[in-house]
Design a protein around this motif. Structure first.
Motif, short mmCIF file in Angstrom:
data_model
loop_
_atom_site.label_atom_id
_atom_site.label_comp_id
_atom_site.label_asym_id
_atom_site.label_seq_id
_atom_site.Cartn_x
_atom_site.Cartn_y
_atom_site.Cartn_z
N THR A 108 0.76 -1.21 -0.23
CA THR A 108 -0.36 -0.06 0.43
C THR A 108 1.01 1.20 0.68
OG1 THR A 108 -1.93 -1.62 0.58
CG2 THR A 108 -2.04 0.90 1.24
N HIS A 195 -6.22 -5.27 -1.58
CA HIS A 195 -5.65 -4.51 -0.89
C HIS A 195 -6.69 -3.61 -0.74
CE1 HIS A 195 -2.38 -7.26 0.31
NE2 HIS A 195 -3.43 -7.41 0.14
N LEU A 196 -7.72 -2.91 -1.57
CA LEU A 196 -8.53 -2.24 -1.52
C LEU A 196 -10.38 -2.49 -1.78
CD1 LEU A 196 -8.11 1.36 -0.83
CD2 LEU A 196 -8.24 1.22 -3.71
N TYR A 244 -6.67 -3.62 4.76
CA TYR A 244 -5.27 -2.09 4.62
C TYR A 244 -5.95 -1.05 3.90
CZ TYR A 244 -1.90 -6.42 3.64
OH TYR A 244 -1.57 -7.68 4.07
N TYR A 248 -5.32 3.98 4.53
CA TYR A 248 -5.63 5.42 3.96
C TYR A 248 -6.94 5.86 4.70
CZ TYR A 248 -4.90 3.23 -0.35
OH TYR A 248 -3.53 2.99 -1.66
#
Length: 446
Positions: A108, A195-196, A244, A248
């Protein structure tokens, strides 16, 4: 069946072999070819596998080689789990970003882009060798960044490359278990990139039961994602983010936690694995017990920077598997016609309006002898769509930069990532990664 495992000297290889040992179907893998560039690691992993196979009749025969073509030729399935640049590269991925005040993480942010830059050319070369030596094989990609690498390999092999990750499947299973429903009796609405992504719905007996979980403080507190994000933020989203997304939504918190820790995750794993391979490198028994001890320790410390001091991971998450079960289910579905419902990295094919059809996304699929087919899903809207579009654009810039050696495209990729805040810093990132990681410098020195 013959299976080639690229990166076969890696620490997770015994997980896959253990799953193969549990498969008793008449059409199962009978021959495994481990490929790695490190003979010592191959020898160590073979000792662990030999102990795993003790007492099993007709255990898959294990071969090991440092020659890629030997491993690939005639294989029906290929698992790709390579780490270009080794864990030393991961350490640099993390530290170069942290030194500039940015998130340093394996997949990431800037670290993931550095990892992708040096891995894409290797993965594409592997795909070309598969096309030449095993053209009917299916490639199951474990290599991170999984979505980006899967998309790059598909440029050669098309949809016969499938990317896998245990994170979204683990999320869906934890949500179902928290609600007290059988995960196998649920239909999942999950969408995003590797992962998003976000769990938007969990259907059981004709009803979406996810709102029940989101409204329940106690239920959220009982599962990993609820503790990571907090019930208020989960309720404000109306869906449960992949773990993940912590990087963010809580970027400053993550950077502060990682920066103040005595070591990064990469440094921890580098030290742990050096000690493991040194300890098991001799010709002795006990390799399996040592591997299992280290695996448990490794899993227990996963994403420690996102948890409160002293907070332990749930026991099921520490001891649970993931990748190996997904990989085996894909093989069983394709080779034996045993349909499976899995969350996979596949071409969007219209599943996510706003992304190109050939963009690799992470969505629920039905897998059968023809391969995976994404489920129809409600459109992705709001900030998740914007974030997915931005990160996908960055991934495609990384692929282009890696295959053409374009410094301009690499700087664009770093600068446009949502976790990088300046074009000047993007240039410094590229300079730092080229200086610290020979495999990154090699991309631009061709």
């Amino acid at each position: 069946m013959r299976l080639a495992m690229l990166g076969g000297g890696g620490f997770r290889t015994p997980l896959v072999y253990g799953a193969l040992l549990r498969d008793r179907h008449e059409r199962r893998v009978s021959e495994v070819w481990l490929h790695d560039v490190d003979e010592r690691r191959l020898a160590t992993v073979r000792r662990v596998l030999a102990e795993l196979a003790d007492g099993h009749e007709d255990a898959p025969v294990v071969h090991a080689t440092t020659d890629l073509d030997t491993a690939l030729e005639g294989s029906e399935f290929v698992f790709s789990a390579v780490r270009v640049g080794g864990l030393e590269g991961r350490v640099a991925d993390e530290r170069v970003a942290l030194d500039l005040g940015l998130l340093g993480q394996e997949t990431t942010g800037p670290g993931g882009l550095s990892y992708g830059l040096r891995t894409v050319p290797v993965a594409v070369d592997v795909a070309r060798r598969v096309a030449a030596l095993a053209p009917d094989a299916w490639v199951i990609n474990f290599t991170n960044p999984a979505g980006m690498i899967t998309e790059a390999m598909q440029s050669v092999l098309g949809p016969r490359v499938v990317g896998i990750c245990d994170s979204p499947i683990g999320l869906a299973r934890r949500a179902a278990a928290t609600l007290g429903v059988d995960p196998s009796a649920t239909r999942v609405d999950y969408v995003g990139l590797n992962h998003l992504g976000w769990l938007r719905g969990l259907w059981h007996e004709g009803r979406d039961v996810l709102p029940d979980l989101i409204a329940d403080d106690g239920g959220l507190a009982a599962m990993e994602e609820g503790r990571l994000f907090g019930p208020d933020w989960v309720r404000s989203l109306g869906m449960v983010p992949n773990e993940y997304l912590y990087y963010y939504y809580f970027t400053r918190d993550a950077v502060r936690s990682i920066t103040t820790a005595p070591h990064t995750r990469g440094e921890y794993l580098l030290d742990q694995q050096r000690r493991f391979y040194a300890a098991v490198g001799g010709d002795r028994r006990g390799a399996l017990a040592e591997w299992d001890r280290v695996r448990t320790e490794r899993n227990a410390t996963y994403m420690r920077e996102a948890r409160d001091d002293g907070e332990a991971r749930a026991e099921a998450d520490v001891h649970g598997g993931g990748y190996e079960g997904v990989a085996l289910a894909i093989m069983a579905a394709i080779a034996r016609g045993e349909p499976a419902e899995l969350i996979l990295n596949v071409p969007a094919g219209g599943t996510v309006p706003g992304l190109p059809d050939d963009a690799v996304v992470e969505v629920p699929c039905t897998v059968d002898a023809a391969g995976p087919r994404p489920h129809p899903l409600p459109p992705l809207t709001g900030h998740p769509l914007g974030l997915v579009q931005q990160v996908k654009a960055v991934e495609r810039l990384v692929i282009e930069a890696a295959l053409t050696g374009s410094e301009r495209r690499a700087v664009q990729a770093f600068a446009l990532h949502p976790l990088v805040d300046s074009v000047t810093v993007a240039r410094e990132l590229l300079t730092g990664y080229r200086a610290r990681i020979p495999a990154v410098e090699a991309v631009f020195a061709r």
